[in-house]
Design a protein around this motif. Sequence first.
Motif, PDB file in Angstrom:
ATOM      1  N   GLY A 194       0.862  -1.635  -0.337  1.00 25.11           N
ATOM      2  CA  GLY A 194       0.218  -0.019  -0.074  1.00 25.11           C
ATOM      3  C   GLY A 194       0.663   0.845   0.171  1.00 25.11           C
ATOM      4  O   GLY A 194       2.479   1.034   0.893  1.00 25.11           O
ATOM      5  N   GLY A 205      -7.295   6.826   2.844  1.00 27.44           N
ATOM      6  CA  GLY A 205      -7.410   5.910   1.871  1.00 27.44           C
ATOM      7  C   GLY A 205      -7.515   7.328   0.709  1.00 27.44           C
ATOM      8  O   GLY A 205      -6.805   7.873   0.958  1.00 27.44           O
ATOM      9  N   LYS A 222      -8.081   0.165  -7.562  1.00 26.16           N
ATOM     10  CA  LYS A 222      -7.518  -1.739  -6.496  1.00 26.16           C
ATOM     11  C   LYS A 222      -6.598  -0.839  -6.033  1.00 26.16           C
ATOM     12  O   LYS A 222      -5.969  -1.030  -4.321  1.00 26.16           O
ATOM     13  N   ASN A 223      -5.891  -0.339  -6.532  1.00 23.84           N
ATOM     14  CA  ASN A 223      -4.112  -0.208  -6.113  1.00 23.84           C
ATOM     15  C   ASN A 223      -4.294   0.918  -5.126  1.00 23.84           C
ATOM     16  O   ASN A 223      -2.743   0.429  -4.677  1.00 23.84           O
ATOM     17  N   ARG A 224      -4.727   1.563  -4.599  1.00 22.86           N
ATOM     18  CA  ARG A 224      -5.160   2.439  -4.375  1.00 22.86           C
ATOM     19  C   ARG A 224      -5.452   2.485  -2.809  1.00 22.86           C
ATOM     20  O   ARG A 224      -6.544   2.289  -1.996  1.00 22.86           O
ATOM     21  N   GLN A 225      -4.382   1.394  -1.533  1.00 18.90           N
ATOM     22  CA  GLN A 225      -4.801   1.208  -0.472  1.00 18.90           C
ATOM     23  C   GLN A 225      -3.366   1.380   0.141  1.00 18.90           C
ATOM     24  O   GLN A 225      -2.356   2.172   0.470  1.00 18.90           O
ATOM     25  N   THR A 231      -3.431  -1.860   7.742  1.00 18.39           N
ATOM     26  CA  THR A 231      -4.067  -0.511   7.916  1.00 18.39           C
ATOM     27  C   THR A 231      -5.576  -1.206   8.169  1.00 18.39           C
ATOM     28  O   THR A 231      -5.992  -2.512   7.801  1.00 18.39           O
ATOM     29  N   ASP A 270      -7.230  -2.423   5.239  1.00 23.00           N
ATOM     30  CA  ASP A 270      -6.948  -2.740   3.894  1.00 23.00           C
ATOM     31  C   ASP A 270      -6.161  -3.990   4.197  1.00 23.00           C
ATOM     32  O   ASP A 270      -6.028  -5.006   3.596  1.00 23.00           O
ATOM     33  N   ARG A 294      -7.204  -7.844   2.072  1.00 24.27           N
ATOM     34  CA  ARG A 294      -5.887  -7.583   1.049  1.00 24.27           C
ATOM     35  C   ARG A 294      -4.731  -7.564   1.200  1.00 24.27           C
ATOM     36  O   ARG A 294      -4.299  -8.353   0.097  1.00 24.27           O
ATOM     37  N   GLN A 295      -3.913  -7.397   2.211  1.00 21.22           N
ATOM     38  CA  GLN A 295      -2.967  -7.045   2.139  1.00 21.22           C
ATOM     39  C   GLN A 295      -2.354  -7.815   2.514  1.00 21.22           C
ATOM     40  O   GLN A 295      -1.479  -9.510   2.467  1.00 21.22           O
TER      41      GLN A 295
END
Length: 329
Positions: free
Chosen positions: A50, A56, A76-79, A99, A101, A104-105
């Motif tokens: 991220g 975010g 989707k890449n903005r984590q 985070t 996120d 997904r991480q």
Amino acid sequence: MKYAYRILLLFLICSCGDQQSPQKTETTETLTTEADETQYQGSTFLKILGTIQDAGSPHIGCKKDCCKDLFDHPDKNRQVVALGLVDNDHGKKYLFEATPDITRQMKALVKDDILNKNEMVDGIFLTHAHIGHYAGLMYLGKEATNAKNIPVFAMPRMKKYLETNGPWSQLVLNNNIKLTPIENEQSISLSQNLTVTPFLVPHRDEYSETVGYKIQGPNKTALFIPDIDKWNKWDKNIVAEIKKVDYAFLDATFYSGKEIDNRDISQIPHPFIIESLERFKALDTLERNKVIFIHFNHTNPAISLDSKEAKNILDQGFNIARINDVYRL
């Protein structure tokens, strides 16, 4: 008689074929496994999970051009900023920052290039108690994965804060997380060739200290400072620190501060990218290439690599962190 002989011969051939088939399959599987294990050897690396500031992108309540299209068309890449640390030699993996996120991480650390296929990491290193850096711990609780004793490395104030304030204290009481104390400038050995060293940096420390980390692998070393006040407030010389490592992931929250027009910028101090570029201009090409800017506010135009601001950074020989980029240690 000849017909019976042919039938017998055909039966023997088929029987031999059936006996050999399992051996052939087993050999193939063994070779594949050995090949898979070989590709992981000597593979210790950092993975960008991220790059965005705590809240975010898009940012809650934002009506600016930087966000308005992202509500209907998310990127989707903005984590939120995080690093994964993978030690394939020992089958371990770690997360820097917990985070919002984190779901997904964590999944990003279950990939083909990672030997450890567990859904949970072997430990989480926290920098401080601002929302984007620890709020993901909530997903380790009983409402979500109900994790079991995930080691969470925290400085003294951070540790006490988690132990004495809900809902975080519930994670401790339910043994979802196991708090592991760390100290300023005291190295933690994760394996024979992998150490992590926290160090204090100046920042808004309402609930906890703020630290950066030095991550030393078998061959290379990285600096991770996602949040800090102005460089001149630190008791260390950032230029000298860059020269000591191979990678420097550094706070890039605001490009110039001009993008913030609805809040007092003095109340959210960070080194502007333009200030960092000026401070780092004495670095030669090799040293500049070590710098990877990370932790971009949603307003920061450098998020877009097509922007003139991003091109200015790259043209001067510095780098911009991109999700899923890998840096070998």
